[in-house]
Enzyme design. Sequence first.
Site, PDB file in Angstrom:
ATOM      1  N   LYS A 101      31.349  71.694  68.934  1.00  7.15           N
ATOM      2  CA  LYS A 101      30.908  71.198  67.791  1.00  7.15           C
ATOM      3  C   LYS A 101      31.740  69.720  67.487  1.00  7.15           C
ATOM      4  O   LYS A 101      33.089  69.705  68.206  1.00  7.15           O
ATOM      5  CB  LYS A 101      31.031  72.196  66.532  1.00  7.15           C
ATOM      6  CG  LYS A 101      30.164  73.451  66.728  1.00  7.15           C
ATOM      7  CD  LYS A 101      30.115  74.426  65.726  1.00  7.15           C
ATOM      8  CE  LYS A 101      29.019  75.206  65.869  1.00  7.15           C
ATOM      9  NZ  LYS A 101      28.940  76.362  64.475  1.00  7.15           N
TER      10      LYS A 101
ATOM     11  N   TYR B 205      19.205  74.498  63.426  1.00  2.00           N
ATOM     12  CA  TYR B 205      19.745  75.671  62.448  1.00  2.00           C
ATOM     13  C   TYR B 205      18.670  75.960  61.420  1.00  2.00           C
ATOM     14  O   TYR B 205      18.887  76.669  60.414  1.00  2.00           O
ATOM     15  CB  TYR B 205      20.950  75.146  61.830  1.00  2.00           C
ATOM     16  CG  TYR B 205      22.069  75.435  62.910  1.00  2.00           C
ATOM     17  CD1 TYR B 205      22.541  76.470  63.265  1.00  2.00           C
ATOM     18  CD2 TYR B 205      22.949  74.512  62.993  1.00  2.00           C
ATOM     19  CE1 TYR B 205      23.542  76.636  64.157  1.00  2.00           C
ATOM     20  CE2 TYR B 205      24.421  74.728  63.771  1.00  2.00           C
ATOM     21  CZ  TYR B 205      24.580  75.707  64.296  1.00  2.00           C
ATOM     22  OH  TYR B 205      25.650  75.920  65.278  1.00  2.00           O
TER      23      TYR B 205
ATOM     24  N   ASN C 159      34.055  75.920  63.106  1.00  2.00           N
ATOM     25  CA  ASN C 159      34.572  76.689  63.849  1.00  2.00           C
ATOM     26  C   ASN C 159      34.463  76.544  65.337  1.00  2.00           C
ATOM     27  O   ASN C 159      34.450  77.182  66.276  1.00  2.00           O
ATOM     28  CB  ASN C 159      33.856  78.305  63.563  1.00  2.00           C
ATOM     29  CG  ASN C 159      32.429  78.095  63.792  1.00  2.00           C
ATOM     30  OD1 ASN C 159      31.685  77.082  64.050  1.00  2.00           O
ATOM     31  ND2 ASN C 159      31.673  79.036  63.295  1.00  2.00           N
TER      32      ASN C 159
ATOM     33  N   HIS D 173      29.689  76.790  69.278  1.00  2.00           N
ATOM     34  CA  HIS D 173      28.104  77.654  69.008  1.00  2.00           C
ATOM     35  C   HIS D 173      28.040  78.198  70.188  1.00  2.00           C
ATOM     36  O   HIS D 173      28.249  77.887  71.425  1.00  2.00           O
ATOM     37  CB  HIS D 173      26.983  76.469  68.850  1.00  2.00           C
ATOM     38  CG  HIS D 173      25.642  77.307  69.032  1.00  2.00           C
ATOM     39  ND1 HIS D 173      25.116  77.890  68.062  1.00  2.00           N
ATOM     40  CD2 HIS D 173      24.729  77.322  69.976  1.00  2.00           C
ATOM     41  CE1 HIS D 173      23.977  78.586  68.389  1.00  2.00           C
ATOM     42  NE2 HIS D 173      23.796  77.929  69.603  1.00  2.00           N
TER      43      HIS D 173
ATOM     44  N   GLU E 106      16.896  77.544  72.224  1.00  2.00           N
ATOM     45  CA  GLU E 106      18.056  76.357  72.117  1.00  2.00           C
ATOM     46  C   GLU E 106      18.124  75.591  73.279  1.00  2.00           C
ATOM     47  O   GLU E 106      18.320  74.548  73.306  1.00  2.00           O
ATOM     48  CB  GLU E 106      19.318  77.181  71.693  1.00  2.00           C
ATOM     49  CG  GLU E 106      19.063  77.640  70.353  1.00  2.00           C
ATOM     50  CD  GLU E 106      20.426  78.433  69.977  1.00  2.00           C
ATOM     51  OE1 GLU E 106      21.371  78.586  70.861  1.00  2.00           O
ATOM     52  OE2 GLU E 106      20.402  79.042  68.810  1.00  2.00           O
TER      53      GLU E 106
HETATM   54  P1  RTP Z   1      26.631  79.451  65.691  1.00  2.00           P
HETATM   55  O1  RTP Z   1      24.973  79.754  65.327  1.00  2.00           O
HETATM   56  O2  RTP Z   1      26.915  78.068  65.323  1.00  2.00           O
HETATM   57  O3  RTP Z   1      26.998  80.017  67.024  1.00  2.00           O
HETATM   58  O4  RTP Z   1      27.641  80.428  64.600  1.00  2.00           O
HETATM   59  P2  RTP Z   1      27.357  82.017  64.310  1.00  2.00           P
HETATM   60  O5  RTP Z   1      26.309  82.459  64.902  1.00  2.00           O
HETATM   61  O6  RTP Z   1      28.781  82.487  64.330  1.00  2.00           O
HETATM   62  O7  RTP Z   1      27.157  81.629  62.641  1.00  2.00           O
HETATM   63  P3  RTP Z   1      25.674  81.776  62.041  1.00  2.00           P
HETATM   64  O8  RTP Z   1      25.514  82.638  60.858  1.00  2.00           O
HETATM   65  O9  RTP Z   1      24.701  81.271  62.839  1.00  2.00           O
HETATM   66  O10 RTP Z   1      26.180  80.229  61.025  1.00  2.00           O
HETATM   67  C1  RTP Z   1      25.642  78.897  61.734  1.00  2.00           C
HETATM   68  C2  RTP Z   1      26.857  78.253  61.306  1.00  2.00           C
HETATM   69  O11 RTP Z   1      26.818  77.509  60.031  1.00  2.00           O
HETATM   70  C3  RTP Z   1      28.191  77.497  59.461  1.00  2.00           C
HETATM   71  N1  RTP Z   1      28.539  78.447  58.391  1.00  2.00           N
HETATM   72  N2  RTP Z   1      28.912  78.311  57.307  1.00  2.00           N
HETATM   73  N3  RTP Z   1      30.170  78.373  54.732  1.00  2.00           N
HETATM   74  C4  RTP Z   1      29.537  79.307  55.273  1.00  2.00           C
HETATM   75  O12 RTP Z   1      29.559  80.394  54.784  1.00  2.00           O
HETATM   76  C5  RTP Z   1      29.036  79.212  56.667  1.00  2.00           C
HETATM   77  N4  RTP Z   1      28.440  80.320  57.081  1.00  2.00           N
HETATM   78  C6  RTP Z   1      28.181  79.829  58.473  1.00  2.00           C
HETATM   79  C7  RTP Z   1      29.177  77.914  60.692  1.00  2.00           C
HETATM   80  O13 RTP Z   1      29.509  76.414  61.396  1.00  2.00           O
HETATM   81  C8  RTP Z   1      28.666  78.671  61.454  1.00  2.00           C
HETATM   82  O14 RTP Z   1      28.773  78.657  62.883  1.00  2.00           O
HETATM   83 MG    MG Z   2      24.197  81.573  64.823  1.00  2.00          MG
END
Ligand code: RTP
Ligand code: MG
Length: 151
Positions: free
Chosen positions: A16, A56, A122, A125, A136
Site C-alpha cells: 500500500k 474495496y 497497515n 493487503h 482481485e
Molecule cells: P486488506 O483487505 O487490506 O488486506 O485488510 P484486512 O482484510 O486485514 O482488513 P479489512 O477489514 O478488509 O479492511 C480493509 C482495509 O481498510 C482499512 N481499515 N480501516 N479505520 C478502521 O477501522 C479500518 N478498518 C479497516 C485498513 O487499511 C484495512 O486493511
Molecule cells: Mg480485507
Amino acid sequence: LCRGEREKEKTLAIIKPDGILGNYSDKIKNIITGYGFSITREMRIQLDEDAVRSFYAEHSSKSFFLSLVKYMTSGPILVMILEKDNAVADWRKLIGPTDAEKAKVTHPQSIRAMCGFNMERNCVHGSDSTQSASREISFFFDVQDTRHDEL
Ligand code: RTP
Ligand code: MG
C-alpha cells in the site's frame, strides 16, 4: 502446463502507499520469496477513487470507507500475484492482523508489525479467501497472460 507441473494456489498481495513511501518494497519482496512464494506478476500503479471504491466494495457502508479511499489513492502501490501451495492463508498469516499497532505486540514478526502504523495504515493487503483472490487478481490482471507487467 508442462508434464508434472501442478497449478499452485494464487493470492493477491498489495504493498500500500505507506509501504511504498517507507521504501519497504524490496524488504517485503525478499520476505515473500524467502517463504517460498513465487511472484508471478507485478504492477506498480496509482489507483483513482473509483478503482478503490470498486476494489474495496465490500466495505462501502463502513464508517472508515472514505478514509480508506483517501489512503489508498494517496500514492502508488505495488500489486503482485503470489503463487504457492496454500498461498491465500499463508500470505494472510505472514502479513498479520489488520491493526498494525496491535500487531507490533501480538505478532511482532509479521509484515504489518514491521512496516504498518495503525488500523488503517497497515502497509499491505492480502486476499481473504480463494474466491476473493480470484476476483482481485482479475481486477488487476488479464488472467490469460503470464508475462510480468511494469507500468
Ligand atoms: P486488506 O483487505 O487490506 O488486506 O485488510 P484486512 O482484510 O486485514 O482488513 P479489512 O477489514 O478488509 O479492511 C480493509 C482495509 O481498510 C482499512 N481499515 N480501516 N479505520 C478502521 O477501522 C479500518 N478498518 C479497516 C485498513 O487499511 C484495512 O486493511
Ligand atoms: Mg480485507
